[in-house]
Each structure stands twice: as C-alpha cells, then as structure tokens.
Design a protein around this motif. Structure first.
Motif, PDB file in Angstrom:
ATOM      1  N   SER A 225       0.739  -1.166   0.023  1.00 49.46           N
ATOM      2  CA  SER A 225       0.099   0.075   0.082  1.00 49.46           C
ATOM      3  C   SER A 225       0.918   1.358  -0.074  1.00 49.46           C
ATOM      4  N   LYS A 258      -5.921  -3.477  -2.355  1.00 51.90           N
ATOM      5  CA  LYS A 258      -5.448  -2.216  -3.094  1.00 51.90           C
ATOM      6  C   LYS A 258      -5.720  -2.411  -4.396  1.00 51.90           C
ATOM      7  N   LEU A 259      -5.973  -3.001  -5.341  1.00 54.15           N
ATOM      8  CA  LEU A 259      -6.220  -3.252  -6.573  1.00 54.15           C
ATOM      9  C   LEU A 259      -7.401  -3.668  -6.975  1.00 54.15           C
ATOM     10  N   ASN A 285      -9.763   0.076  -4.427  1.00 54.25           N
ATOM     11  CA  ASN A 285      -8.869   0.816  -5.065  1.00 54.25           C
ATOM     12  C   ASN A 285      -9.222   2.410  -4.997  1.00 54.25           C
ATOM     13  N   HIS A 288      -8.701   4.331  -8.274  1.00 52.85           N
ATOM     14  CA  HIS A 288      -7.448   4.531  -8.358  1.00 52.85           C
ATOM     15  C   HIS A 288      -7.031   3.428  -9.389  1.00 52.85           C
ATOM     16  N   VAL A 289      -7.366   3.443 -10.521  1.00 52.24           N
ATOM     17  CA  VAL A 289      -6.913   2.355 -11.477  1.00 52.24           C
ATOM     18  C   VAL A 289      -6.141   2.673 -12.448  1.00 52.24           C
ATOM     19  N   ARG A 316      -8.440  -7.958 -13.961  1.00 54.08           N
ATOM     20  CA  ARG A 316      -7.632  -6.577 -13.300  1.00 54.08           C
ATOM     21  C   ARG A 316      -6.230  -6.585 -13.909  1.00 54.08           C
TER      22      ARG A 316
END
Length: 535
Positions: A225, A258-259, A285, A288-289, A316
């Motif tokens: 992170s 986080k993803l 996320n 935030h990609v 993803r």
C-alpha cells in the motif's frame, strides 16, 4: 532407554495426543467422531510407542545426543504428515522459530545475510541501513569470531543466534577480508532489523512502477500500500511474483484489496470442519486504477497464486510468465510443546471464478512434486471457468498465464560460472585495488581483468563462450560490484533493468490497459442495468 530418549518419546506422545484431540474436536463438529474412532486412535498411538520403545532399547547404537530428536523430528512425524499431503509439515524448535521470524519480518540483530562455505561463515550481504551496513561490513567478509567465540565448524543457524540479541546490546565481530593485511574488528550495536517482503520497487519505465514481493509476511500489505501511494500518479504496475512461495493469506488479501473494487471476491476457503469462508475487498482501490501486469513462474505458489488468480478472474491484470506451482491447500499452524509447531492442511482455497489451484499429488513422490512438476499434459483434463468478462481460465494445476514467457535457460558456460560463484568472488578480488562510483561501466579494461581472474581460478573458456553472453557477463559484473559498494538494492535493480522476462512482460502493458478499460465498461454497464427502472 536413556533419559533423552524418554523425553523425546514423551514429546511424541504429547504431539500425537494433541493431533488426536484436535482431530476428535474437528470431527465432533461435523458429527463424524465415534468411540470406535477414538479407541482406534489410542491403539495406533500405543503401537507406535511400542515400536519406539523396541528401537530405543535394542538398536545397535544407543540413542544418545541428538538421535532421539532426529528419529522423531526428521523421521516419524514428517513421514506421517507427508502421507496426508505434501504441505502439512512439522517444525522443530529451530525451524519453528525461523518460520515465526519470517512471518513477523523483523528481529533484533546486526542485519546481514550469512552463508556457510567450506566450513566457514561468509557474509552474503549486509542489509542497507543496518548496523552491519553502516559499520562497513562487506559481502565476502569471512566471520572469524563473534564475541571471541570462533565460528569455524558452526553452521549459519548457530552463528546467526550469536549475532542476535536484545536491542542496544553490543556484539564484537572479527572478520577477514580478501586483500586486507590483518583481520578487521567491528563493535556493533544490535538494533531492530526489519526484513521487508518487497525487496525492490522503483519506476522501471516512465510512469510504470515495478514491485517484487519475495513472500507474504505480516508487513506485506502495508508495504504494498505504501509503495503504491508513494509512487503518485501511476501509469502502470508490473508486479513480480516469481519465486514467491506464498505465506500469510491475510496479506495476499490485503494486496488484492489495494487493486480491486470494494466488495469484489478475492478468495474462498473450504474445509471439512468449518463453514466456507470468503474474503472480499474491504476498502478497494477507491477508483485509482491503472494497467497491471503480473509476472509469475513455476516457483510462484500459494498466497502468490491467490493474488494472481484473483486479479486474473476479475480481469484486473494480465498474467505473464510460466504456469505457477499449483498449491491450493491452506495450512493452519498449531503451536505445540517444546517450541515446536504443526502446519496442518485445514482448507482448500478457490479463486473468485471457483478454480481450485491445487495440483494433483496422488501417486507422486515428494521430490517429483516439488521439483519435476512441469506443465500439465493438456487443458482438456482441467476444470474450465470464466473470468468476469468471459475469458476462459483453468483450474486444478496452478495459474495458467495469459501470455507465456519462458525463463531463459543457462548454457554450460553460464552454469559453470554460477557453480563457481564467480561474480561474487570476482567482486572481492576487484575491490582489493579498485573502487567504483555511480558512473562506472564495465569497459575493456574490466573485461580483461575479469578474464585474468577466470584463468587464475582455473576456469577454462573460449572467446565464443564470452561473446555469446556478453551482455549477461557485463550486467552481473556491474550488479555485484554495485551491490558491494552501494547496497543490495542496487544489485537487484541492475539485474531487473536487464532481465529479459521483465522486458517482455512490460510489452504487455498496453494489453493490460485494454483489459482494464473493458472491465471498467462492463462494470459501468452492470451498474446502469441495476439502476434502470423495471416495469
């Protein structure tokens, strides 16, 4: 029977009793335990203790010293567990302590990796920022004594124990260094030593962050992170999980969190004794990609496969590299007496699409299971599942990459240099009369010196041998020299900049971006459909 043998037998009875009681408790929860089962267990335990008693009383040599523990810790218990599956395991006191230290990712000591070579203890590298690094200890230094105690004949575990101790205490080291006229002495003050699971993170291409996770320990989620947050406006992520054996499930979940989007399923656990347990992204996320490429190989296992499988199933990330190890069994670690532990398989894990990643191990030797697993024969024998966007994925034999990248195979000359630890040893030789700065390059003068070193080491070569791997030679020479001069991170970074598998994986970033855009459109369409009024 000796007192040592009696103590070991008592420990064994405690171990089996603990296993038996745990088994009875689990079975009772699912209504499967009977008095007949309990009686059979106690009969089996008596048979084993009878066998051990005969061995201890009548074996040709007395069971003295470490032999009683060896019989139990290295023989009886591991053999019993391996009849269940390849991953249930027993930890003797040393291995249990090491396992717990690895999970915590920190200890009190001086901060260096050591190795035994020719009955001597050599420094592989000091970790950056630690007492050993700050004092000037170098890779290749031979540790002669610790607090006046000679290290000759000691293994790495024994020397590591001497180096560890309470924070703030002193430890005195005497080392010999190639080219130094006399031994060097160091007075080090022990400190809190962190052992990050992310050993390399940097902007490998403009806007593209590279992260290599070595294993999943208690600090991995936070490390990952922090790495993402500190990188700022990321245009892409290359997540390298090659050689990652797994670790803590919770930390794999944290990395995925986080993803992925909040609420997306990450992994499910299913076991005999407990209800199915599912893990989902708790935070997500936050919008935030960025495109993600994950690099894997045959050594990518367990928790690392959970991450790979979850990101693949949710479209993803593009998974690149080689098919992964195929470990879908989850072990629960039970502390036992005498500072030992039992890692017992209690669950199978499944990816979001429902894939069981565990490879078949029935009728396979332990050696072949770990070292000769290779690729599955064909996909038609494997379970077929679909990702969120309908892409086909396969279960029952590891994570199959979306794009294949084969690990480069070393030729005979490269294997010869590796067997002789040439680059590590050349670095010690080079620094006798030279130093390097950040502008250093491996030029003709360095290559001439390197060839002379090979000759002095009785390593035969031809010009064709050298020319065939010229870039590889220069990369490794520079990497090891920089590792000694500036720290291990610099060595790893130079190697990553050259690594052909990493270079190939980076070419899939546009493909990963297209996959991400498709996933975003699908998610938006589903949301619109859910919000549309119905008649």
């Amino acid at each position: 029977m000796s007192s040592r043998a009696r103590r070991t037998l008592l420990s064994l009875i405690v171990f089996f009793t603990a296993c038996g009681v745990a088994g009875m408790f689990i079975s009772q929860k699912v209504g499967a335990q009977s008095s007949t089962d309990e009686s059979a267990f106690r009969d089996s335990l008596k048979k084993f203790t009878d066998v051990y008693q005969v061995v201890a009383d009548n074996y040709a040599e007395p069971l003295t010293g470490d032999k009683p523990d060896d019989v139990i810790y290295d023989g009886a218990i591991p053999s019993m567990l391996h009849t269940l599956d390849p991953h249930s395991n027993f930890y003797d006191p040393k291995s249990y302590a090491k396992m717990r230290e690895d999970q915590h990712g920190r200890y009190f000591g001086v901060g260096m990796t050591i190795q035994q070579q020719n009955n001597k203890i050599i420094v592989v590298y000091p970790s950056e920022g630690t007492p050993a690094f700050k004092a000037g200890i170098r890779p290749g230094d031979l540790i002669v004594s610790v607090d006046g105690k000679p290290t000759e004949g000691l293994d790495t575990s024994a020397v590591a124990d001497l180096l560890k101790g309470p924070k703030g205490t002193h430890v005195h080291l005497t080392v010999t260094r190639e080219g130094a006229a006399s031994p060097l002495t160091f007075d080090l003050v022990r400190d809190d030593i962190s052992h990050p699971s992310i050993d390399l993170k940097y902007e490998i291409r403009p806007g593209v962050l590279y992260i290599h996770i070595t294993q999943f320990q208690e600090t991995t989620g936070r490390e990952f992170s922090d790495a993402i947050d500190q990188a700022g406006d990321i245009k892409g992520l290359l997540l390298d999980l090659r050689g990652n054996p797994g670790g803590l499930l919770t930390e794999a979940v944290s990395v995925c969190d986080k993803l992925l989007n909040k609420g997306q399923l990450i992994v499910s656990q299913r076991g005999r004794a407990y209800p199915e347990q599912s893990y989902r992204a708790q935070h997500g996320n936050g919008g935030h990609v960025f495109p993600v490429v994950v690099l894997v190989n045959h050594g990518t296992a367990s928790a690392a496969e959970i991450v790979s499988g979850a990101l693949q199933d949710h479209d993803r990330a593009i998974i690149s590299g080689e098919i992964t190890f195929g470990k879908g069994l989850v072990q629960t670690v039970y502390p036992l007496s005498d500072n030992t532990g039992l890692a017992l398989t209690t669950y199978h894990y499944y990816t979001p699409s429902g894939r069981l990643i565990q490879r078949n191990y029935n009728g396979v030797s332990l050696y072949d299971y770990y070292y000769n697993h290779g690729q599955p024969q064909n996909n038609k024998d494997r379970e077929v599942k679909l990702t969120d966007s309908g892409r086909t994925v396969y279960g029952g034999g590891g994570i199959t990459p979306d794009d294949d990248i084969t690990t480069p195979k070393a030729n005979h000359f490269q294997e010869l240099l590796a067997a002789h630890n040439v680059f590590f040893n050349y670095t010690k030789h080079y620094f006798i009369n030279h130093t390097v700065d950040k502008n250093f390059q491996v030029d003709d003068a360095v290559m001439t010196d390197f060839k002379q070193f090979l000759t002095a080491q009785n390593i035969s070569y031809t010009d064709q041998d050298l020319n065939g791997v010229d870039d590889w030679l220069k990369t490794n020479i520079k990497a090891y020299l920089f590792g000694t001069q500036f720290g291990e991170t610099q060595r790893l970074r130079i190697e990553a900049d050259w690594d052909p598998m990493i270079a190939k994986a980076l070419t899939y970033m546009p493909q990963a971006e297209a996959l991400e855009q498709t996933a975003l459109k699908d998610a938006a369409a589903k949301q619109t459909a859910q919000n549309s009024p119905t008649e």
